[in-house]
Design a protein around this motif. Sequence first.
Motif, PDB file in Angstrom:
ATOM      1  N   PRO A 113     -38.594  12.386 -80.608  1.00 20.67           N
ATOM      2  CA  PRO A 113     -38.408  11.260 -79.705  1.00 20.67           C
ATOM      3  C   PRO A 113     -37.898  11.996 -78.220  1.00 20.67           C
ATOM      4  O   PRO A 113     -37.415  12.997 -78.354  1.00 20.67           O
ATOM      5  CB  PRO A 113     -37.236  10.471 -80.283  1.00 20.67           C
ATOM      6  N   GLN A 173     -32.196   8.768 -80.800  1.00 28.32           N
ATOM      7  CA  GLN A 173     -32.185   7.335 -81.465  1.00 28.32           C
ATOM      8  C   GLN A 173     -31.167   7.390 -82.422  1.00 28.32           C
ATOM      9  O   GLN A 173     -31.251   7.897 -83.475  1.00 28.32           O
ATOM     10  CB  GLN A 173     -33.559   7.008 -82.019  1.00 28.32           C
ATOM     11  N   GLN A 199     -39.053   3.365 -84.801  1.00 27.44           N
ATOM     12  CA  GLN A 199     -37.622   3.380 -84.120  1.00 27.44           C
ATOM     13  C   GLN A 199     -37.042   4.038 -85.550  1.00 27.44           C
ATOM     14  O   GLN A 199     -35.955   5.047 -85.405  1.00 27.44           O
ATOM     15  CB  GLN A 199     -37.089   2.102 -83.978  1.00 27.44           C
ATOM     16  N   ASN A 220     -37.749   7.844 -85.474  1.00 27.88           N
ATOM     17  CA  ASN A 220     -37.004   8.410 -84.482  1.00 27.88           C
ATOM     18  C   ASN A 220     -35.675   8.559 -84.852  1.00 27.88           C
ATOM     19  O   ASN A 220     -34.880   9.690 -84.466  1.00 27.88           O
ATOM     20  CB  ASN A 220     -37.022   7.731 -83.126  1.00 27.88           C
ATOM     21  N   TYR A 221     -34.783   7.917 -85.460  1.00 29.34           N
ATOM     22  CA  TYR A 221     -33.680   8.034 -86.205  1.00 29.34           C
ATOM     23  C   TYR A 221     -33.504   9.079 -87.005  1.00 29.34           C
ATOM     24  O   TYR A 221     -32.520   9.953 -87.039  1.00 29.34           O
ATOM     25  CB  TYR A 221     -33.142   6.668 -86.729  1.00 29.34           C
ATOM     26  N   THR A 229     -33.511  12.483 -85.232  1.00 26.38           N
ATOM     27  CA  THR A 229     -32.369  12.509 -84.606  1.00 26.38           C
ATOM     28  C   THR A 229     -31.293  12.813 -85.440  1.00 26.38           C
ATOM     29  O   THR A 229     -30.478  13.894 -85.021  1.00 26.38           O
ATOM     30  CB  THR A 229     -31.928  11.255 -83.911  1.00 26.38           C
ATOM     31  N   ALA A 250     -26.549   0.587 -81.496  1.00 22.42           N
ATOM     32  CA  ALA A 250     -26.588   2.183 -81.393  1.00 22.42           C
ATOM     33  C   ALA A 250     -24.795   2.735 -81.611  1.00 22.42           C
ATOM     34  O   ALA A 250     -24.792   3.729 -82.406  1.00 22.42           O
ATOM     35  CB  ALA A 250     -27.233   2.780 -80.762  1.00 22.42           C
TER      36      ALA A 250
END
Length: 357
Positions: free
Chosen positions: A78, A82, A159, A162-163, A166, A337
């Motif tokens: 990303p 995220q 998403q 992307n998490y 991360t 978040a």
Amino acid sequence: NNEGMGGVKTPELIMFTNKADANHLINVLKELYIVSEDWTGNRYGGLTIDWDYANHTVDISIPGYIERALQRFRHPPPTRPQHAPHAWQKPTYGATTQYAPTPDTSPALNAKDTKHVQEVLGTLLFYARAVDSTMLTAIGTLASQQANGTTATLDALTQLLNYCATHPDAIVRYHASDMILHVESDAPYLTAPKARSRAAGYQYLSSRPLDPTKPPSPDDPPPPANGAINVFCQILREVVSSAAEAELAALFHNGKEACPIRTCLAELGYPQPPTTIITDNSTAFGIANDTVKQKRSKAIDMRFYWIRDRVRQGQFHIYWKRGSLNRADYFTKHHPAKHHQQIRSSYLHSKDDRSAN
């Protein structure tokens, strides 16, 4: 090594009391099979096990699993970190009634994209169940949509990936304990599409109650925190009619999950006192403990009264505690978040923080 499902080789754990006997068994097996040895006990069933006998802890992880998954699905890193596995389901502040999310009306996915969603969820579900429980809510939400996925489903999957990128290498830390099962249960009302609710439970092993013969109290000191041995997170199939019924349903499902764990622990030599289950709903607490008499008992699914029968049998102690102290709450909602960043260390261990659980 034993070749299991899909041709994947998985190690078999062999216990012994005399190393000479173990070596004899290995030599016999080598005459018939290709055998590898691991005397450190650091690998089992795909998990990496890091023992710390001095501090009485063990860390469970699967290094490189997420990296390989991202490469398999050709997901790029990303552009910005995220920290939330799913979009925030923002409440309507000031409203007395919180309504379920509106139906998704975005375009449907084609067969190729639908298969992609299913493959990603299947890959991540193993990792989430084994190590990173923070993904379970997002995976459960997407799994309920995968058969009739839309472009919004694909955005939510992006998403989640992307998490993963991360936070790629999760670690669960377990501390030595008395091996007594403790459960924390929670369920919000109308938080899933089609007027459904989500139930969750955080189940872990910790110390014995101070007095097993005495029902627990909210004023009792909590048992030492520990890594979860089971995280229950599921959208209820039933459409419940109140917050109390949702909480009672969560108690029912957590009790059913706890029963085989209690039996397993007893067979391993750790007999269990009545298992404590925390709920933050006073009505569900009263129904389970026979201190609340309902005027409209047929309004609640009768199977949920199973938990009340098990309380009468002495298998469970159910007591009320504030929701802010309930670790199951994290798995019941779509949080912002910032909350994920603040609470992640309560469920997963960080190499940079040796005091984390």
